[in-house]
Design an enzyme around this catalytic site. Structure first.
Site, short mmCIF file in Angstrom:
data_model
loop_
_atom_site.label_atom_id
_atom_site.label_comp_id
_atom_site.label_asym_id
_atom_site.label_seq_id
_atom_site.Cartn_x
_atom_site.Cartn_y
_atom_site.Cartn_z
N LYS A 76 34.26 -22.20 29.40
CA LYS A 76 34.49 -21.99 27.97
C LYS A 76 35.99 -21.95 27.71
O LYS A 76 36.73 -21.25 28.40
CB LYS A 76 33.84 -20.70 27.49
CG LYS A 76 33.94 -20.51 25.96
CD LYS A 76 33.07 -19.37 25.47
CE LYS A 76 33.64 -18.02 25.87
NZ LYS A 76 32.86 -16.91 25.30
N ARG A 120 25.34 -14.85 23.56
CA ARG A 120 25.37 -14.27 24.90
C ARG A 120 25.78 -12.81 24.86
O ARG A 120 25.37 -12.02 25.70
CB ARG A 120 26.23 -15.09 25.84
CG ARG A 120 27.72 -15.24 25.50
CD ARG A 120 28.54 -14.10 26.00
NE ARG A 120 29.87 -14.50 26.43
CZ ARG A 120 30.93 -13.74 26.34
NH1 ARG A 120 30.85 -12.54 25.75
NH2 ARG A 120 32.08 -14.15 26.81
N ASP A 169 29.70 0.59 7.96
CA ASP A 169 30.86 -0.30 7.91
C ASP A 169 31.73 0.10 6.72
O ASP A 169 31.19 0.55 5.70
CB ASP A 169 30.42 -1.77 7.78
CG ASP A 169 31.51 -2.76 8.16
OD1 ASP A 169 32.57 -2.76 7.49
OD2 ASP A 169 31.32 -3.52 9.12
N VAL A 170 33.03 -0.09 6.85
CA VAL A 170 33.93 0.21 5.73
C VAL A 170 33.79 -0.84 4.63
O VAL A 170 34.19 -0.62 3.49
CB VAL A 170 35.39 0.29 6.20
CG1 VAL A 170 35.59 1.47 7.14
CG2 VAL A 170 35.84 -1.00 6.87
N GLY A 228 32.71 -3.56 21.19
CA GLY A 228 33.87 -3.98 20.41
C GLY A 228 35.15 -4.13 21.19
O GLY A 228 35.99 -4.98 20.88
N ALA A 229 35.35 -3.30 22.21
CA ALA A 229 36.63 -3.31 22.93
C ALA A 229 36.72 -4.54 23.82
O ALA A 229 35.92 -4.72 24.74
CB ALA A 229 36.78 -2.04 23.76
N ASP A 230 37.70 -5.40 23.54
CA ASP A 230 37.89 -6.60 24.36
C ASP A 230 39.37 -6.83 24.68
O ASP A 230 39.77 -7.92 25.07
CB ASP A 230 37.32 -7.82 23.66
CG ASP A 230 37.97 -8.09 22.31
OD1 ASP A 230 38.84 -7.30 21.88
OD2 ASP A 230 37.61 -9.08 21.66
#
Length: 336
Positions: A76, A120, A169-170, A228-230
Site C-alpha cells: 500500500k 481493514r 462527537d463535537v 485513533g492514535a496513529d
C-alpha cells in the site's frame, strides 16, 4: 494476463464483512506464527509540500480457518498531506493498493487503498472484539462519528448482536449524518463521551493528543478498541484505563511508538509488564482472550500491512467471482 482495477465503489461492493474479518484474523494468526513478511513502514518526508508518503508491503502465508489455506502479497502506497483539502480540493489521506500473485509477481489488482484502509481497520476491531468483549454485548459506544465510525459499527455488528449505538462527537452534523445512515437498523443515540464509554463495546476514532475518555466513565466489563492514535503524541484514553485493563496490542514496535500506549510508555508510566499480549497470540490461543475474571479489556490498534493484504485478498476474490471492476492489460507478455 489482465490486472483488475477496483475503484472505491468496487472495493465497497466487494467487501463482505464475514470473509474480510476471517481473513484479517488469519493474518494476525500467521503473524504470530512467523508466517508473514512485513518490513517496517517506510516514510518519505516532503516538508516543502506539508506532507509525506508511506509504503506498507507484506506477504502472508495463511493456514485459513481449517478448510482453506491461502497466501497473498501486496503493498500500500499512502500519503498524508494536511493542506490538501484547502489548497487542492483533495483528501488529506489517499491510498493505492497493489495486490500481487506471490508465485509469479503478476499484479492481480490495483485497488483504492483509502476504502480498503477503512475496511481493514474495522475488521481488526471486530477480530479484537470477538476475542475480548463479553459474548452478550449489545451496546456499542462510538467516540468520534467520522468515516471510521461507520466501519467500526458494520464490522463489530458482524461479531456481536449490537442493538444500541451511542455516538459522541463535537460535530453534531457528523452525528446527524451517522444517524441518517444507521438509524433504521439500530437504536442510534447521541450521547456524551462518558455515555459512549459505558457501553459493552467502545471504539475511539479521534486524533486527539489529550485523553478524552475518563477512567470512571468506562463500564466494569467494557471492551475498548483504541483506533485513533496513529502517530507519536496521540492519546485518547486516560492512562488509568490502560493500566487497569487486559491490554492487547497489534504490534509492539508500532504501538509503543505511535499507538494509544505511546505516551505513557515513553514516560515510563506503562511498561511491557502491563501489556497482556499481541492480538495474533490471542487469535492462535497462545495468550488468553476474555475470561470470566476479566473486567476492562483494551485493544490498541495502529494498523498493519498484513491487514491490507488480507483484505485485498478477499476483495479481489469476490470481484473476480462476481465480475466487479475493470480488467486491463498492465503486463506486456509479448516481452517474454
Amino acid at each position: 494476463m489482465e490486472t483488475l482495477l477496483l475503484n472505491p465503489a468496487a472495493v465497497e461492493e466487494s467487501t463482505q464483512w464475514p470473509a474480510v474479518i476471517g481473513a484479517v484474523a488469519d493474518a494476525f494468526a500467521a503473524y504470530a506464527d512467523g508466517r508473514v513478511g512485513m518490513p517496517a513502514k517506510s516514510y518519505i518526508d516532503l516538508p516543502q509540500y506539508d506532507g509525506d508518503f508511506r509504503s506498507m508491503p507484506a506477504y502472508i502465508d495463511a493456514e485459513g480457518d481449517g478448510s482453506e489455506a491461502w497466501d497473498a502479497a501486496g503493498v500500500k502506497w499512502v500519503n498524508s498531506h494536511p493542506s490538501n483539502p484547502d489548497d487542492h480540493g483533495l483528501p488529506t489521506v489517499m491510498g493505492t493498493m497493489i495486490y500481487s500473485d506471490p508465485e509469479t509477481a503478476l499484479p492481480l489488482a490495483i485497488l483504492d487503498g483509502t476504502t480498503l484502509t477503512r475496511k481493514r481497520t474495522g475488521a481488526a476491531a471486530a477480530v479484537a472484539t470477538d476475542h475480548l468483549a463479553v459474548s452478550d454485548a449489545t451496546s456499542l459506544g462510538l467516540v468520534g462519528a467520522g468515516v471510521q465510525a461507520h466501519t467500526q459499527l458494520e464490522a463489530i455488528a458482524t461479531v456481536r448482536d449490537i442493538e444500541t449505538v451511542v455516538v459522541a462527537d463535537v460535530d453534531e452534523d457528523a452525528i446527524a449524518a451517522f444517524q441518517d445512515v444507521y438509524g433504521d437498523d439500530y437504536d442510534v443515540r447521541e450521547g456524551s463521551t462518558a455515555e459512549a464509554a459505558g457501553c459493552d463495546v467502545v471504539s475511539t476514532t479521534t486524533p486527539v493528543e489529550d485523553p478524552i475518555v475518563p477512567r470512571d466513565a468506562v463500564g466494569d466489563h467494557t471492551h475498548v478498541n483504541a483506533m485513533g492514535a496513529d502517530a507519536e503524541g496521540k492519546h485518547e484514553l486516560d492512562d488509568a484505563i490502560l493500566l487497569d485493563s487486559k491490554l492487547v496490542i497489534d504490534d509492539h514496535a508500532q504501538c509503543t511508538h505511535s499507538g494509544e500506549i505511546n505516551v505513557p510508555y515513553a514516560a515510563g508510566d506503562l511498561t511491557d509488564d502491563d501489556i497482556h499480549a499481541e492480538l495474533g497470540d490471542v487469535v492462535i490461543g497462545a495468550a488468553a482472550g476474555r475470561t470470566d475474571a476479566d473486567g476492562i479489556t483494551v485493544f490498541d490498534s495502529t494498523g498493519l500491512a498484513i491487514q491490507d493484504v488480507a483484505t485485498a485478498h478477499v476483495v479481489y476474490e469476490y470481484a473476480q467471482e462476481h465480475d466487479v471492476g475493470t480488467p486491463f492489460e498492465l503486463v506486456d507478455t509479448d516481452l517474454v
